[in-house]
Design a protein around this motif. Structure first.
Motif, PDB file in Angstrom:
ATOM      1  N   ARG A  29       0.666  -1.278   0.075  1.00  0.00           N
ATOM      2  CA  ARG A  29      -0.269  -0.109   0.075  1.00  0.00           C
ATOM      3  C   ARG A  29       1.010   1.604  -0.448  1.00  0.00           C
ATOM      4  O   ARG A  29       1.609   1.594   1.133  1.00  0.00           O
ATOM      5  N   TYR A  35      -2.033   1.288  -4.733  1.00  0.00           N
ATOM      6  CA  TYR A  35      -1.026  -0.074  -4.865  1.00  0.00           C
ATOM      7  C   TYR A  35      -0.209  -0.032  -5.705  1.00  0.00           C
ATOM      8  O   TYR A  35       0.111   0.145  -6.596  1.00  0.00           O
ATOM      9  N   SER A  57      -1.766   0.832  -9.031  1.00  0.00           N
ATOM     10  CA  SER A  57      -3.727   0.160  -9.402  1.00  0.00           C
ATOM     11  C   SER A  57      -4.257   0.896  -8.231  1.00  0.00           C
ATOM     12  O   SER A  57      -3.432   1.403  -7.029  1.00  0.00           O
ATOM     13  N   ASP A  58      -5.352   0.820  -8.022  1.00  0.00           N
ATOM     14  CA  ASP A  58      -6.444   1.540  -6.894  1.00  0.00           C
ATOM     15  C   ASP A  58      -6.378   0.095  -5.941  1.00  0.00           C
ATOM     16  O   ASP A  58      -7.546   0.282  -4.637  1.00  0.00           O
ATOM     17  N   LYS A  59      -6.484  -0.926  -6.498  1.00  0.00           N
ATOM     18  CA  LYS A  59      -6.392  -2.376  -5.728  1.00  0.00           C
ATOM     19  C   LYS A  59      -5.224  -2.802  -5.701  1.00  0.00           C
ATOM     20  O   LYS A  59      -5.106  -2.937  -6.444  1.00  0.00           O
ATOM     21  N   TYR A  61      -4.178  -6.329  -6.427  1.00  0.00           N
ATOM     22  CA  TYR A  61      -3.964  -7.174  -7.429  1.00  0.00           C
ATOM     23  C   TYR A  61      -3.301  -6.851  -9.332  1.00  0.00           C
ATOM     24  O   TYR A  61      -3.258  -5.065  -9.688  1.00  0.00           O
TER      25      TYR A  61
END
Length: 165
Positions: A29, A35, A57-59, A61
């Protein structure tokens, strides 16, 4: 093509130091909304040498295509892997996948430096130590492990650039 497996953020919250290995794909994070991702290159005396990918990414993954297209963001970094993955004493870093039989393309040209005053040395990833000048020392990667705070400071300058990609 080397085989990459991704198992995701939720499978393993903590990875003990002895189980970290070359080719492990990690996620951390960077801030409340972002991320970042990277890969462990090799274990070194003081931690692990890693590369951070030019992908954000905002996730938490990343897919295999993103990994295969990823470019290393800056120089490799010596990471305080014990504090971040094993002890979980700062930040939120997790192993989310693994690339089988991973070997860095520029393994031969990576050197770490250590020393003080006028007594500097470089060490390659095979453990060969060579005495160097203070000027030469400035061209290589310091052999001092970085934690979550230092890594996030290093990538902050690239965050706006990465969000556009």
């Amino acid at each position: 093509m080397q085989r990459i497996r991704i198992w995701g953020w939720d499978k393993k919250e903590r990875t003990m130091l002895r189980f970290l290995k070359s080719g492990d794909i990690f996620c951390f994070r960077a801030d409340e909304k972002s991320y970042c991702f990277g890969r462990i290159i090799v274990k070194v005396d003081v931690g692990h040498l890693i590369e951070i990918f030019d992908y954000i990414s905002d996730k938490p993954y990343i897919d295999i295509n993103n990994i295969e297209k990823a470019v290393r963001l800056g120089d490799p970094i010596v990471l305080d892997s014990y504090s971040l993955f094993d002890r979980k004493s700062e930040g939120d870093w997790r192993i989310i996948g693994h690339q089988e039989d991973y070997i860095s393309n520029d393994f031969q040209n990576i050197y770490l430096t250590f020393g003080i005053g006028n007594d500097w040395k470089k060490i390659d990833l095979f453990g060969n130590v060579t005495k160097i000048s203070i000027e030469e020392h400035l061209r290589y990667i310091p052999m001092s492990p970085k934690g979550n705070y230092q890594i996030n400071r290093l990538i902050q300058e690239h965050m706006d650039e990465l969000r556009k990609v």
